[in-house]
Design a protein around this motif. Structure first.
Motif, PDB file in Angstrom:
ATOM      1  N   GLY A 123      44.847 -48.014   6.030  1.00 20.22           N
ATOM      2  CA  GLY A 123      46.009 -47.531   5.277  1.00 20.22           C
ATOM      3  C   GLY A 123      47.194 -48.427   5.540  1.00 20.22           C
ATOM      4  N   SER A 124      48.389 -47.871   5.478  1.00 17.39           N
ATOM      5  CA  SER A 124      49.586 -48.702   5.613  1.00 17.39           C
ATOM      6  C   SER A 124      49.865 -49.011   7.093  1.00 17.39           C
ATOM      7  CB  SER A 124      50.782 -47.976   4.993  1.00 17.39           C
ATOM      8  OG  SER A 124      50.952 -46.733   5.623  1.00 17.39           O
ATOM      9  N   PHE A 150      34.844 -57.546   8.020  1.00 22.79           N
ATOM     10  CA  PHE A 150      36.097 -57.502   7.267  1.00 22.79           C
ATOM     11  C   PHE A 150      37.235 -57.146   8.214  1.00 22.79           C
ATOM     12  CE2 PHE A 150      39.530 -55.493   5.103  1.00 22.79           C
ATOM     13  CZ  PHE A 150      39.546 -55.927   3.788  1.00 22.79           C
ATOM     14  N   LYS A 171      49.150 -35.125   7.652  1.00 25.37           N
ATOM     15  CA  LYS A 171      49.450 -35.462   9.048  1.00 25.37           C
ATOM     16  C   LYS A 171      48.904 -34.420  10.032  1.00 25.37           C
ATOM     17  CE  LYS A 171      53.425 -36.574  12.014  1.00 25.37           C
ATOM     18  NZ  LYS A 171      52.621 -37.215  13.025  1.00 25.37           N
ATOM     19  N   PHE A 176      44.022 -44.205  -0.247  1.00 27.07           N
ATOM     20  CA  PHE A 176      43.702 -43.786  -1.612  1.00 27.07           C
ATOM     21  C   PHE A 176      43.043 -44.891  -2.430  1.00 27.07           C
ATOM     22  CE2 PHE A 176      47.602 -46.065  -2.607  1.00 27.07           C
ATOM     23  CZ  PHE A 176      47.306 -46.611  -3.849  1.00 27.07           C
ATOM     24  N   ILE A 218      35.701 -47.497   1.214  1.00 29.63           N
ATOM     25  CA  ILE A 218      36.173 -47.458   2.609  1.00 29.63           C
ATOM     26  C   ILE A 218      35.538 -46.301   3.399  1.00 29.63           C
ATOM     27  CG2 ILE A 218      38.212 -47.314   4.099  1.00 29.63           C
ATOM     28  CD1 ILE A 218      39.664 -49.108   2.065  1.00 29.63           C
ATOM     29  N   ILE A 233      39.844 -42.046   8.892  1.00 30.51           N
ATOM     30  CA  ILE A 233      40.975 -41.648   8.041  1.00 30.51           C
ATOM     31  C   ILE A 233      41.156 -42.767   7.021  1.00 30.51           C
ATOM     32  CG2 ILE A 233      43.466 -41.160   8.044  1.00 30.51           C
ATOM     33  CD1 ILE A 233      42.800 -40.498  11.205  1.00 30.51           C
ATOM     34  N   GLU A 244      55.361 -55.186   1.453  1.00 31.18           N
ATOM     35  CA  GLU A 244      54.180 -55.019   0.594  1.00 31.18           C
ATOM     36  C   GLU A 244      54.611 -54.176  -0.606  1.00 31.18           C
ATOM     37  OE1 GLU A 244      51.062 -52.388   2.084  1.00 31.18           O
ATOM     38  OE2 GLU A 244      49.553 -53.728   1.239  1.00 31.18           O
ATOM     39  N   GLY A 268      43.268 -33.314   4.135  1.00 35.36           N
ATOM     40  CA  GLY A 268      44.494 -32.934   4.834  1.00 35.36           C
ATOM     41  C   GLY A 268      45.512 -34.037   4.876  1.00 35.36           C
ATOM     42  N   PHE A 270      52.469 -53.431  -3.407  1.00 32.57           N
ATOM     43  CA  PHE A 270      51.296 -52.645  -3.806  1.00 32.57           C
ATOM     44  C   PHE A 270      51.410 -52.203  -5.268  1.00 32.57           C
ATOM     45  CE2 PHE A 270      47.703 -49.879  -2.207  1.00 32.57           C
ATOM     46  CZ  PHE A 270      47.026 -50.935  -1.634  1.00 32.57           C
ATOM     47  N   PHE A 312      40.658 -46.204  11.007  1.00 29.54           N
ATOM     48  CA  PHE A 312      41.745 -45.933  10.060  1.00 29.54           C
ATOM     49  C   PHE A 312      41.919 -47.129   9.146  1.00 29.54           C
ATOM     50  CE2 PHE A 312      46.075 -46.697   8.660  1.00 29.54           C
ATOM     51  CZ  PHE A 312      46.415 -45.490   8.067  1.00 29.54           C
ATOM     52  N   VAL A 317      45.332 -35.162  10.640  1.00 21.56           N
ATOM     53  CA  VAL A 317      45.219 -36.438  11.368  1.00 21.56           C
ATOM     54  C   VAL A 317      45.586 -36.231  12.840  1.00 21.56           C
ATOM     55  CG1 VAL A 317      46.166 -38.773  11.572  1.00 21.56           C
ATOM     56  CG2 VAL A 317      45.606 -37.862   9.315  1.00 21.56           C
ATOM     57  N   PRO A 333      39.737 -38.071   4.142  1.00 22.59           N
ATOM     58  CA  PRO A 333      40.083 -39.041   3.099  1.00 22.59           C
ATOM     59  C   PRO A 333      41.521 -38.874   2.629  1.00 22.59           C
ATOM     60  CG  PRO A 333      38.787 -37.242   2.161  1.00 22.59           C
ATOM     61  CD  PRO A 333      39.001 -36.908   3.618  1.00 22.59           C
TER      62      PRO A 333
END
Ligand code: NAD
Length: 499
Positions: A225-226, A451, A206, A149, A155, A146, A384, A204, A386, A223, A209, A174
């Protein structure tokens, strides 16, 4: 209105759920396409296809699997401009930055071409009388990822290249903000010779996911993301017995020592703070000059550089420094945080709040901002952002600067700018952050290293790419083998001990 698709069983497949999300052109603010949001049934169908395709792929020898990746690299190079353009159109980043996004993913694919070597396993000859022992790395089966953006090419490739090199099938979910490039990548993998169903893309939100999280056939989930979503996916995925690695948000500090080359430090901060409109998990968002004199010199050098930044659409040519942020909601959140910084008493020394770009008034552009005298309790420091907002927190000593970075809940990346080897070495040794730059502002490790951040920037045990990826996407099986000889002498009844 263009309706995008999923990529299932080797074909672009229209969504069946009836739910769609808007995909914007961030430079103009227009909706340029709609992306289908998969239902649980659509995810289940992809899993069924993946499960059927995976055993044949796992039985394909590692060298042949690697050859598919080799061809894929050639196709990525062939289509680089096309991929970069599609990426910029949906994400908003400049074309050179979009090509860099593809390139950094491509380098992970190149690393994975070494799969035959990485999967060799271990062998002990004569571990006991007439006994050999060997360990194999076997694929997990159906795996899933997952992705966020902000790097829609790199990624996904971090994940699917090693997963597939190891003999797994991979389902990619994605970001719904910029879904075109992941589909293009899946098509190129198939053009490179990957059998249908081994790599699928299910768009898609949630619902998709959650279908991945609860599907019993899916063995692992990656995963990026945030942090709140990373924690949710890690907790739920682990509770469901899956192998999970989740990479979250960041607040990266750059310590500037009094002996640093101040021009170099200012250039580094401008590139790493404002590049990609600050929408990088490795962006520097906090500058920590040590001593007031250092801070004054640094801020003085930063202001003219920031005021000169060229903000524009990716179509305006290669001298644009950064583009719009991804959505109107992202812009609103960034400007809300800027306002909170002003309200909480930080000094806004470069104010980008009124930034407008002629002809692109509806685009999601955010002017560059620089704050000075930010303190630890302010929202612009704890959260954050961003976005293109750099905060300066003045420290009075090296130890205070070190503690600031160490006490922050995020631990993705950090940097120190100094001419003193002893300070740099001490910093690298003591800091509790996963990726450290010494006079390097964005210390993203190359493909053959791993990483990953620490603290609330990472949940799990193994990092992305490098040798860890081959560990994450395989299971170890260890065989102890004795061929008939001793066995004819009868059974053994006590636990065997190697002599
Ligand atoms: P996000 O967390 O909003 O979305 C990431 C993925 O999760 C997307 O595919 C999205 O569809 C899905 N998602 C969103 N909400 C969900 C929910 N409630 N339940 C289940 N799934 C959900 O992140 P984003 O805005 O796409 O990306 C930016 C964030 O990613 C930043 O915090 C950034 O620091 C982080 N990031 C981290 C790294 C890293 O390696 N640590 C790298 C890149 C980005």
């Amino acid at each position: 209105m263009q309706e995008l698709s999923h990529y299932i069983d080797g074909a672009r497949v229209a969504g069946a759920s009836g739910r769609l999300a808007e995909v914007f052109n961030p430079a103009t603010g227009e909706v340029q396409a709609q992306v289908p949001l998969a239902s649980t049934d659509e995810v289940n169908r992809a899993v069924e296809i993946a499960a059927a395709a995976q055993p044949g792929w796992a039985a394909t020898n590692p060298q042949r699997r690697a050859r598919v990746l080799m061809k894929f690299v050639a196709l990525l190079n062939r289509d680089m401009d096309k991929l970069a353009e599609a990426l910029s159109r949906e994400h908003g980043k400049t074309l050179p930055d979009a090509a860099g996004d593809v390139q950094r993913g491509l380098e992970v694919v190149e690393f994975c071409i070494g799969a035959p070597h990485h999967l060799k396993g271990e062998f002990t000859d004569s571990a006991g009388p007439g006994i050999d022992m060997y360990s194999m790395r076997q694929p997990l089966g159906v795996t899933a990822g997952i992705t966020p953006f902000n790097f829609p090419a790199m990624i996904p490739m971090w994940m699917f290249a090693p997963a597939i090199a190891c003999g797994n099938a991979f389902i990619l979910k994605p970001s719904e903000r910029d879904p075109s490039v992941p589909i293009m990548l899946a098509e190129l993998m198939e053009e490179a010779g990957l059998p249908k169903g081994v790599l699928q893309v299910v768009n898609g939100d949630k619902e998709a996911v959650d279908a991945i999280l609860h599907h019993p056939v899916i063995q692992s989930i990656g995963f990026v993301g945030s942090t709140p979503i990373a924690q949710y996916i890690y907790g739920t995925g682990c509770a469901n017995g899956k192998r999970v690695q989740c990479f979250g948000g960041a607040k990266n500090h750059m310590i500037v020592m009094p002996d640093a080359d101040m021009d170099q430090a200012a250039d580094a901060l401008v590139g790493s703070g404002y590049g990609a409109a600050g929408e990088r998990c490795m962006a520097i968002s906090v500058a920590v000059p040590v001593g007031d004199q250092t801070a004054d010199r640094l801020v003085e050098k930063l202001i003219p550089r920031i005021e000169k930044l060229k903000v524009g659409p990716y179509t305006a040519g290669n001298d644009v420094d950064y583009g719009p942020v991804v959505t109107a909601a992202a812009k609103e959140k960034i400007l809300g945080l800027v306002q909170s910084g002003v309200d909480q008493g930080a000094e806004l020394v470069v104010d980008g709040r009124d930034f407008q770009l002629q002809g692109y008034e509806d685009g999601f552009f955010v002017g560059p901002h620089l704050f000075d005298r930010v303190t630890k309790d302010m929202d612009i420091y704890t959260q954050e952002i961003f976005g293109p907002v750099l905060s300066t927190v003045r420290a009075q000593s090296y130890d205070e600067a070190l503690s600031l970075a160490m006490d922050h809940e995020y631990g993705n990346g950090t940097a120190i700018f100094t001419r003193d080897g002893d300070t740099a070495r001490d910093f690298a040794q003591r800091i509790n952050i996963g990726m450290v730059g010494v006079n390097v502002p964005i210390p993203v490790p190359l493909a053959y290293h791993t990483f990953g951040g620490w603290k609330k920037s990472m949940f799990g045990d193994l990092n992305q790419h490098g040798p860890d990826a081959f560990r994450f996407y395989t299971r170890t099986k260890t065989v102890t083998a004795r061929w008939p000889s001793g066995i004819k002498e009868g059974g053994e009844f006590s636990i065997p001990v190697m002599e």
